[in-house]
Design a protein around this motif. Structure first.
Motif, PDB file in Angstrom:
ATOM      1  N   LEU A  20       0.810  -1.214   0.000  1.00  0.00           N
ATOM      2  CA  LEU A  20       0.000   0.000   0.000  1.00  0.00           C
ATOM      3  C   LEU A  20       0.838   1.256   0.000  1.00  0.00           C
ATOM      4  CD1 LEU A  20      -2.899  -1.042   0.346  1.00  0.00           C
ATOM      5  CD2 LEU A  20      -3.034   0.310   2.416  1.00  0.00           C
ATOM      6  N   VAL A  21       0.343   2.270  -0.695  1.00  0.00           N
ATOM      7  CA  VAL A  21       0.957   3.586  -0.675  1.00  0.00           C
ATOM      8  C   VAL A  21      -0.158   4.623  -0.568  1.00  0.00           C
ATOM      9  CG1 VAL A  21       1.035   3.794  -3.188  1.00  0.00           C
ATOM     10  CG2 VAL A  21       2.608   5.106  -1.822  1.00  0.00           C
ATOM     11  N   ASP A  22       0.108   5.671   0.185  1.00  0.00           N
ATOM     12  CA  ASP A  22      -0.798   6.804   0.324  1.00  0.00           C
ATOM     13  C   ASP A  22      -0.236   7.938  -0.515  1.00  0.00           C
ATOM     14  OD1 ASP A  22      -2.115   9.129   1.076  1.00  0.00           O
ATOM     15  OD2 ASP A  22      -1.738   8.905   3.221  1.00  0.00           O
ATOM     16  N   PRO A  23      -0.877   8.301  -1.618  1.00  0.00           N
ATOM     17  CA  PRO A  23      -0.318   9.326  -2.501  1.00  0.00           C
ATOM     18  C   PRO A  23      -0.285  10.723  -1.881  1.00  0.00           C
ATOM     19  CG  PRO A  23      -2.516   8.728  -3.216  1.00  0.00           C
ATOM     20  CD  PRO A  23      -2.150   7.784  -2.113  1.00  0.00           C
ATOM     21  N   THR A  24      -1.015  10.928  -0.792  1.00  0.00           N
ATOM     22  CA  THR A  24      -1.013  12.244  -0.141  1.00  0.00           C
ATOM     23  C   THR A  24       0.107  12.370   0.886  1.00  0.00           C
ATOM     24  OG1 THR A  24      -2.540  11.621   1.659  1.00  0.00           O
ATOM     25  CG2 THR A  24      -3.520  12.397  -0.419  1.00  0.00           C
ATOM     26  N   ASN A  25       0.790  11.284   1.147  1.00  0.00           N
ATOM     27  CA  ASN A  25       1.907  11.278   2.100  1.00  0.00           C
ATOM     28  C   ASN A  25       2.955  10.283   1.596  1.00  0.00           C
ATOM     29  OD1 ASN A  25       3.497  11.698   4.352  1.00  0.00           O
ATOM     30  ND2 ASN A  25       2.335  10.300   5.635  1.00  0.00           N
ATOM     31  N   LEU A  26       3.556  10.614   0.478  1.00  0.00           N
ATOM     32  CA  LEU A  26       4.446   9.669  -0.202  1.00  0.00           C
ATOM     33  C   LEU A  26       5.743   9.438   0.557  1.00  0.00           C
ATOM     34  CD1 LEU A  26       3.936  10.827  -3.864  1.00  0.00           C
ATOM     35  CD2 LEU A  26       3.232   8.656  -2.852  1.00  0.00           C
ATOM     36  N   LYS A  27       6.104   8.173   0.634  1.00  0.00           N
ATOM     37  CA  LYS A  27       7.381   7.753   1.194  1.00  0.00           C
ATOM     38  C   LYS A  27       8.024   6.840   0.167  1.00  0.00           C
ATOM     39  CE  LYS A  27       5.690   8.120   5.842  1.00  0.00           C
ATOM     40  NZ  LYS A  27       5.270   7.478   7.064  1.00  0.00           N
ATOM     41  N   GLN A  28       9.288   7.011  -0.029  1.00  0.00           N
ATOM     42  CA  GLN A  28      10.000   6.200  -1.019  1.00  0.00           C
ATOM     43  C   GLN A  28      10.161   4.775  -0.499  1.00  0.00           C
ATOM     44  OE1 GLN A  28      10.774   7.683  -3.987  1.00  0.00           O
ATOM     45  NE2 GLN A  28      11.199   5.634  -4.710  1.00  0.00           N
ATOM     46  N   PHE A  29       9.926   3.813  -1.358  1.00  0.00           N
ATOM     47  CA  PHE A  29      10.135   2.406  -1.024  1.00  0.00           C
ATOM     48  C   PHE A  29      11.509   2.000  -1.500  1.00  0.00           C
ATOM     49  CE2 PHE A  29       5.354   1.139  -1.457  1.00  0.00           C
ATOM     50  CZ  PHE A  29       5.024   2.045  -0.489  1.00  0.00           C
ATOM     51  N   PRO A  30      12.108   1.004  -0.880  1.00  0.00           N
ATOM     52  CA  PRO A  30      13.389   0.503  -1.392  1.00  0.00           C
ATOM     53  C   PRO A  30      13.222   0.002  -2.830  1.00  0.00           C
ATOM     54  CG  PRO A  30      12.945  -0.382   0.781  1.00  0.00           C
ATOM     55  CD  PRO A  30      11.687   0.313   0.330  1.00  0.00           C
ATOM     56  N   SER A  31      14.159   0.318  -3.673  1.00  0.00           N
ATOM     57  CA  SER A  31      14.118  -0.141  -5.055  1.00  0.00           C
ATOM     58  C   SER A  31      14.101  -1.669  -5.087  1.00  0.00           C
ATOM     59  CB  SER A  31      15.346   0.388  -5.808  1.00  0.00           C
ATOM     60  OG  SER A  31      15.312  -0.042  -7.137  1.00  0.00           O
ATOM     61  N   ARG A  32      13.185  -2.199  -5.879  1.00  0.00           N
ATOM     62  CA  ARG A  32      13.038  -3.655  -6.072  1.00  0.00           C
ATOM     63  C   ARG A  32      12.709  -4.391  -4.767  1.00  0.00           C
ATOM     64  NH1 ARG A  32      11.502  -3.648 -10.669  1.00  0.00           N
ATOM     65  NH2 ARG A  32      11.925  -5.827 -10.939  1.00  0.00           N
ATOM     66  N   PHE A  33      12.085  -3.703  -3.821  1.00  0.00           N
ATOM     67  CA  PHE A  33      11.708  -4.290  -2.529  1.00  0.00           C
ATOM     68  C   PHE A  33      10.899  -5.572  -2.699  1.00  0.00           C
ATOM     69  CE2 PHE A  33       8.616  -4.632   0.974  1.00  0.00           C
ATOM     70  CZ  PHE A  33       9.481  -4.734   2.049  1.00  0.00           C
ATOM     71  N   VAL A  34      10.066  -5.605  -3.724  1.00  0.00           N
ATOM     72  CA  VAL A  34       9.174  -6.734  -3.954  1.00  0.00           C
ATOM     73  C   VAL A  34       9.934  -8.043  -4.179  1.00  0.00           C
ATOM     74  CG1 VAL A  34       7.479  -7.634  -5.609  1.00  0.00           C
ATOM     75  CG2 VAL A  34       7.261  -5.315  -4.702  1.00  0.00           C
ATOM     76  N   ARG A  35      11.147  -7.959  -4.690  1.00  0.00           N
ATOM     77  CA  ARG A  35      11.927  -9.184  -4.933  1.00  0.00           C
ATOM     78  C   ARG A  35      12.139 -10.007  -3.666  1.00  0.00           C
ATOM     79  NH1 ARG A  35      16.739  -7.780  -9.188  1.00  0.00           N
ATOM     80  NH2 ARG A  35      15.370  -7.363 -10.954  1.00  0.00           N
TER      81      ARG A  35
END
Length: 147
Positions: A68-83
């Motif tokens: 989940l991401v909240d577009p009104t309070n964006l926080k960067q996720f680690p690149s390729r975290f899903v892997r």
């Protein structure tokens, strides 16, 4: 399982999807909460990298993880975290009723950079997009051989 930053609406989304007990009051999740068909995670487990191992380990018990991401309070996720996640991952942009289109597009980009292949926009508050999300979850569960 649903994961994402603090305040992104994880517990509210699970509640609106009918995956928590009906009488369960939506409140801050202090620790992993296991339900019959869902796992709710605290935002701090995503906010603080030292807790990533809990999310990764728990994901091995799931057919699907909603990131989940909240577009009104964006926080960067680690690149390729899903892997690192050991289940199918669907990116979910929540709170679309509160966001501007450019915020939603930035959120979509963040999710794709994190490695998701599928993104669904929803508002857990208004119910917008929940039918689409339920459909996508059902599709992936069938593909994974789940219930």
């Amino acid at each position: 399982m649903v994961i994402g930053p603090s305040g992104s609406g994880k517990t509210t989304l699970l509640h609106k999807l009918g995956l928590t007990e009906d009488n369960d009051v939506v409140r801050k999740t202090p620790s992993l909460r296991f339900f019959e068909r869902a796992i709710d995670t605290p935002g701090e487990f995503f906010d603080l990298p030292r807790f990533y191992h809990v999310l990764i380990t728990t994901s091995s018990r799931c057919a699907i993880t909603l990131l989940l991401v909240d577009p009104t309070n964006l926080k960067q996720f680690p690149s390729r975290f899903v892997r690192a996640i050991r289940s199918i991952v669907i990116g979910v942009i929540n709170k679309t009723d509160l966001a501007k289109e450019d915020q939603i597009e930035v959120a979509r980009k963040i999710l794709y950079e994190a490695g998701v292949m599928e993104v669904v926009c929803v508002s857990a508050l208004t119910g917008e997009g929940l039918t689409t999300l339920k459909y996508k979850i059902g599709q992936f569960i069938k593909l994974s051989g789940g219930v």
